[in-house]
Design a protein around this motif. Structure first.
Motif, PDB file in Angstrom:
ATOM      1  N   VAL A  24      46.761  47.458  31.643  1.00 34.24           N
ATOM      2  CA  VAL A  24      45.173  46.810  31.712  1.00 34.24           C
ATOM      3  C   VAL A  24      44.825  45.291  32.172  1.00 34.24           C
ATOM      4  CG1 VAL A  24      43.159  46.563  30.142  1.00 34.24           C
ATOM      5  CG2 VAL A  24      44.679  48.833  30.156  1.00 34.24           C
ATOM      6  N   GLY A  25      45.881  44.592  31.516  1.00 38.23           N
ATOM      7  CA  GLY A  25      45.806  43.107  31.721  1.00 38.23           C
ATOM      8  C   GLY A  25      45.838  42.540  33.307  1.00 38.23           C
ATOM      9  N   GLY A  30      43.406  41.362  38.781  1.00 36.43           N
ATOM     10  CA  GLY A  30      43.276  41.740  40.149  1.00 36.43           C
ATOM     11  C   GLY A  30      41.801  41.882  40.260  1.00 36.43           C
ATOM     12  N   PHE A  31      41.093  42.614  39.372  1.00 39.15           N
ATOM     13  CA  PHE A  31      39.506  42.393  39.414  1.00 39.15           C
ATOM     14  C   PHE A  31      38.849  41.169  39.524  1.00 39.15           C
ATOM     15  CE2 PHE A  31      35.306  43.310  37.777  1.00 39.15           C
ATOM     16  CZ  PHE A  31      34.835  44.429  38.615  1.00 39.15           C
ATOM     17  N   LEU A  32      39.311  40.482  38.722  1.00 43.57           N
ATOM     18  CA  LEU A  32      38.717  39.264  38.708  1.00 43.57           C
ATOM     19  C   LEU A  32      39.267  38.109  39.896  1.00 43.57           C
ATOM     20  CD1 LEU A  32      38.725  38.062  34.799  1.00 43.57           C
ATOM     21  CD2 LEU A  32      36.876  38.552  36.172  1.00 43.57           C
ATOM     22  N   LEU A  33      40.212  38.297  40.560  1.00 43.46           N
ATOM     23  CA  LEU A  33      40.670  37.552  41.633  1.00 43.46           C
ATOM     24  C   LEU A  33      39.738  37.205  42.726  1.00 43.46           C
ATOM     25  CD1 LEU A  33      44.465  38.442  42.385  1.00 43.46           C
ATOM     26  CD2 LEU A  33      43.336  36.206  41.553  1.00 43.46           C
ATOM     27  N   VAL A  34      38.630  38.269  43.140  1.00 42.67           N
ATOM     28  CA  VAL A  34      37.746  38.071  44.167  1.00 42.67           C
ATOM     29  C   VAL A  34      36.738  37.091  43.748  1.00 42.67           C
ATOM     30  CG1 VAL A  34      35.985  39.260  45.707  1.00 42.67           C
ATOM     31  CG2 VAL A  34      38.187  40.271  45.207  1.00 42.67           C
ATOM     32  N   PRO A  35      36.039  37.031  42.399  1.00 35.41           N
ATOM     33  CA  PRO A  35      35.141  36.180  42.178  1.00 35.41           C
ATOM     34  C   PRO A  35      35.834  34.879  42.081  1.00 35.41           C
ATOM     35  CG  PRO A  35      35.263  37.870  40.571  1.00 35.41           C
ATOM     36  CD  PRO A  35      36.205  38.345  41.631  1.00 35.41           C
ATOM     37  N   LEU A  36      36.894  35.000  41.348  1.00 31.79           N
ATOM     38  CA  LEU A  36      37.595  33.511  41.002  1.00 31.79           C
ATOM     39  C   LEU A  36      38.052  32.822  42.561  1.00 31.79           C
ATOM     40  CD1 LEU A  36      40.007  34.246  38.235  1.00 31.79           C
ATOM     41  CD2 LEU A  36      37.868  32.836  38.093  1.00 31.79           C
TER      42      LEU A  36
END
Length: 194
Positions: A24-25, A30-36
């Motif tokens: 889950v982490g 991975g989900f947050l990589l694009v906005p970051l």
């Protein structure tokens, strides 16, 4: 059941819980990589990103500093357009106001909507290439087989590091009208069925 069996079951549950939390982490990361990454690129100019909206900037020409500017165009493989710069390169002075013209043509017999996505190389120069007006700020609507000139007005900031003497401005042209085409086809079939 023996203590050894109970202990093994507890160890297995603990391991499964840790593995599930780790999965889950990793998914969340991975989900947050694009906005970051987008925030990082906006702050640093990394990736050759340029401003996405018009800037207001005064011309402050430095006649002693010339920069070679090259233009490169690409059309996405699914975009039915011809797209090219009017000139392949130009020499500009740092801080000077310039214009470049590109031509684009819709190669189909129906209306299309396109979007140009810019980038600048070397990537460090992205934050120093200031667009005052650009066709890339908005979608471009083309009638069937229409050809038109597209303009970008820009200043290469005189704060550009001295070791950068050549910039490449690249645009990729995308067809953004697929949904519009599907809606038009649905509307046409609805009207013909009535």
């Amino acid at each position: 059941m023996s203590k050894r069996g109970t202990s093994a079951n507890n160890d297995n549950r603990s391991l499964a819980t840790r593995l599930l939390l780790m999965a889950v982490g990793m998914f969340g990361f991975g989900f947050l990589l694009v906005p970051l990454y987008d925030v990082f690129c906006d702050l640093t100019g990394f990736g050759g990103r340029t401003n996405e909206t018009a800037v207001v900037m005064e011309e402050n020409r430095d006649a002693s500093r010339e920069i070679q500017l090259e233009f490169v165009t690409t059309v996405n493989e699914f975009a039915p357009f011809a797209f090219e710069p009017m000139v392949e390169s130009m020499t500009v002075q740092a801080g000077g106001l310039y214009e470049a013209v590109f031509t684009a043509r819709n190669l189909t017999g129906r209306s299309k909507i396109a979007q140009a996505v810019p980038s600048v190389a070397p990537s460090i120069a992205g934050s120093f290439f200031k667009k005052l007006d650009c066709f890339c700020f908005t979608n471009q609507e083309f009638a069937a087989n229409e050809e038109r000139e597209l303009l970008v007005r820009f200043i290469v900031d005189s704060e550009l590091p001295d070791y950068v003497d050549t910039l490449t401005l690249s645009y990729t042209f995308f067809d953004t009208a697929r949904l519009t085409d599907n809606r038009q086809q649905a509307a046409t079939s609805t009207h013909s069925n009535q």
